[in-house]
Design a protein around this motif. Structure first.
Motif, short mmCIF file in Angstrom:
data_model
loop_
_atom_site.label_atom_id
_atom_site.label_comp_id
_atom_site.label_asym_id
_atom_site.label_seq_id
_atom_site.Cartn_x
_atom_site.Cartn_y
_atom_site.Cartn_z
N LEU A 124 52.49 19.96 73.65
CA LEU A 124 52.17 20.77 72.49
C LEU A 124 52.13 19.89 71.25
CD1 LEU A 124 54.56 23.80 73.16
CD2 LEU A 124 52.13 23.61 73.72
N HIS A 125 51.02 19.93 70.55
CA HIS A 125 50.89 19.23 69.27
C HIS A 125 51.10 20.29 68.20
CE1 HIS A 125 49.11 15.78 71.37
NE2 HIS A 125 48.50 16.68 72.11
N ILE A 126 52.16 20.13 67.41
CA ILE A 126 52.49 21.15 66.42
C ILE A 126 52.44 20.52 65.03
CG2 ILE A 126 54.23 22.81 65.64
CD1 ILE A 126 55.23 22.86 68.57
N SER A 127 51.64 21.13 64.16
CA SER A 127 51.51 20.61 62.79
C SER A 127 52.73 20.99 61.98
CB SER A 127 50.23 21.17 62.15
OG SER A 127 50.40 22.55 61.88
N GLY A 128 52.82 20.44 60.77
CA GLY A 128 53.94 20.71 59.89
C GLY A 128 54.06 22.16 59.49
N ASP A 129 52.94 22.91 59.53
CA ASP A 129 53.01 24.33 59.20
C ASP A 129 53.11 25.21 60.44
OD1 ASP A 129 50.44 24.07 60.12
OD2 ASP A 129 49.47 24.94 58.37
N ASN A 170 45.46 20.54 74.49
CA ASN A 170 44.35 19.83 75.12
C ASN A 170 43.89 20.60 76.35
OD1 ASN A 170 44.53 17.57 73.38
ND2 ASN A 170 46.24 16.78 74.58
N PHE A 171 42.65 21.09 76.31
CA PHE A 171 42.05 21.78 77.45
C PHE A 171 41.05 20.85 78.10
CE2 PHE A 171 43.49 25.28 74.79
CZ PHE A 171 44.07 26.12 75.71
N ASN A 172 40.84 21.01 79.39
CA ASN A 172 39.91 20.16 80.14
C ASN A 172 38.58 20.89 80.32
OD1 ASN A 172 38.59 18.81 82.44
ND2 ASN A 172 40.52 17.70 82.58
N ALA A 173 37.49 20.21 79.98
CA ALA A 173 36.15 20.81 80.10
C ALA A 173 35.84 21.22 81.54
CB ALA A 173 35.10 19.82 79.58
N LYS A 174 36.36 20.50 82.51
CA LYS A 174 36.11 20.84 83.92
C LYS A 174 36.59 22.25 84.24
CE LYS A 174 36.72 16.08 85.45
NZ LYS A 174 37.60 15.17 86.19
N ASP A 175 37.66 22.66 83.59
CA ASP A 175 38.20 23.99 83.86
C ASP A 175 37.32 25.09 83.29
OD1 ASP A 175 40.26 22.84 85.26
OD2 ASP A 175 41.64 22.85 83.57
N VAL A 210 49.10 23.99 83.27
CA VAL A 210 48.06 24.29 84.27
C VAL A 210 46.69 24.00 83.66
CG1 VAL A 210 46.97 26.10 85.66
CG2 VAL A 210 49.46 25.97 85.52
N LEU A 211 46.30 24.80 82.66
CA LEU A 211 45.03 24.57 81.98
C LEU A 211 45.16 23.49 80.90
CD1 LEU A 211 43.66 28.20 81.61
CD2 LEU A 211 43.15 26.50 83.38
N THR A 212 46.39 23.17 80.53
CA THR A 212 46.65 22.06 79.61
C THR A 212 47.64 21.12 80.28
OG1 THR A 212 48.63 22.85 78.46
CG2 THR A 212 46.50 23.71 77.69
N ASP A 213 47.85 19.97 79.66
CA ASP A 213 48.82 19.02 80.21
C ASP A 213 50.25 19.39 79.86
OD1 ASP A 213 48.88 18.38 77.51
OD2 ASP A 213 47.98 16.39 77.79
#
Length: 182
Positions: free
Chosen positions: A25-30, A36-41, A19-22
Motif C-alpha cells: 500500500l502506497h499511502i500519501s500524507g493525506d 499497483n494493479f496488473n494489466a494482465k488481470d 491477489v489483484l495487487t502485490d
C-alpha cells in the motif's frame, strides 16, 4: 460444440490486496491510498466475461484507487470495506441464485479462509499465507499482483474444456465490444 466453455463456474470473486495487487500500500500524507494493479488481470476479467463468467471483488479495504479500477473493469460485483467476507459471499450467492460449485474465490490471507472453505473451488497466489495455501484447491505460479487473475481465468477455462487458444478466440474477435481494459 468446440470452443464453448462447459464448466460449472459462473462467478469468480477476487480478494484485492495480495491477489489483484502485490499487497503493498502506497499511502500519501493525506491518507490517499495507491495500489499497483496488473494489466494482465484486466484482460483476465474480459476473458472470463466472454465465456459467460461474471467477476467481482470482495475486499477488506476501500480506496479511491480500488473504486476506480473496479469501475474501469466493469466488475459485476463490488464489495469493499468488508469485515466479514463470508456474509458478503453468502449474500452474493443468494442474490444471484448460485450454488457453491458455481463460484470460485481467490484469496491470499487468513480473512479469506471462511470463503475459501465455502466455495466449490478456491485459488491462492503462491505467496499467500501458509494456511490459505493449505486450504486452496489450486495455488498459482504467479505471486499476488503479478497476473494471478489471468492464471486463474486460463485454468478455469481449460478445466471447462477449452484449449488455451480456444479460450482467447472469442475475446480477440470481440475485443472492442467488451471494452476490455488492461
Amino acid at each position: 460444440m468446440p470452443g464453448t466453455y462447459r464448466g460449472p463456474v459462473r462467478l469468480v470473486l477476487f480478494d484485492v490486496d495480495g491477489v489483484l495487487t502485490d499487497g503493498i500500500l502506497h499511502i500519501s500524507g493525506d491518507g490517499e491510498c495507491f495500489k499497483n494493479f496488473n494489466a494482465k488481470d484486466g484482460v483476465a476479467i474480459a476473458l472470463l466475461r466472454t465465456h459467460g463468467i461474471n467477476c467481482g471483488i470482495i475486499s477488506g479495504k476501500a480506496s479511491r484507487s480500488l473504486d476506480y479500477r473496479a469501475r474501469e473493469l466493469k466488475l459485476e460485483i463490488i464489495v469493499t470495506d468488508c469485515h466479514n467476507k463470508l456474509i458478503a459471499y453468502n449474500d452474493i450467492k443468494y442474490k444471484l441464485n448460485l450454488t457453491h460449485e458455481q463460484i470460485v474465490f481467490v484469496g491470499d490471507d487468513i480473512i479469506d479462509l471462511p470463503v475459501m472453505k465455502a466455495v466449490g473451488v478456491s485459488y491462492a497466489p503462491c505467496d499467500a499465507h501458509e494456511l490459505v495455501r493449505n486450504q486452496a484447491s489450486h495455488i498459482t505460479i504467479s505471486p499476488g499482483g503479478h497476473g494471478v487473475a489471468r492464471e486463474v481465468a486460463e485454468h478455469i477455462l481449460q478445466q471447462g474444456g477449452l484449449s488455451l487458444e480456444e479460450s482467447y478466440q472469442r475475446l480477440l474477435s470481440e475485443w472492442g465490444r467488451h471494452e476490455a481494459k488492461q
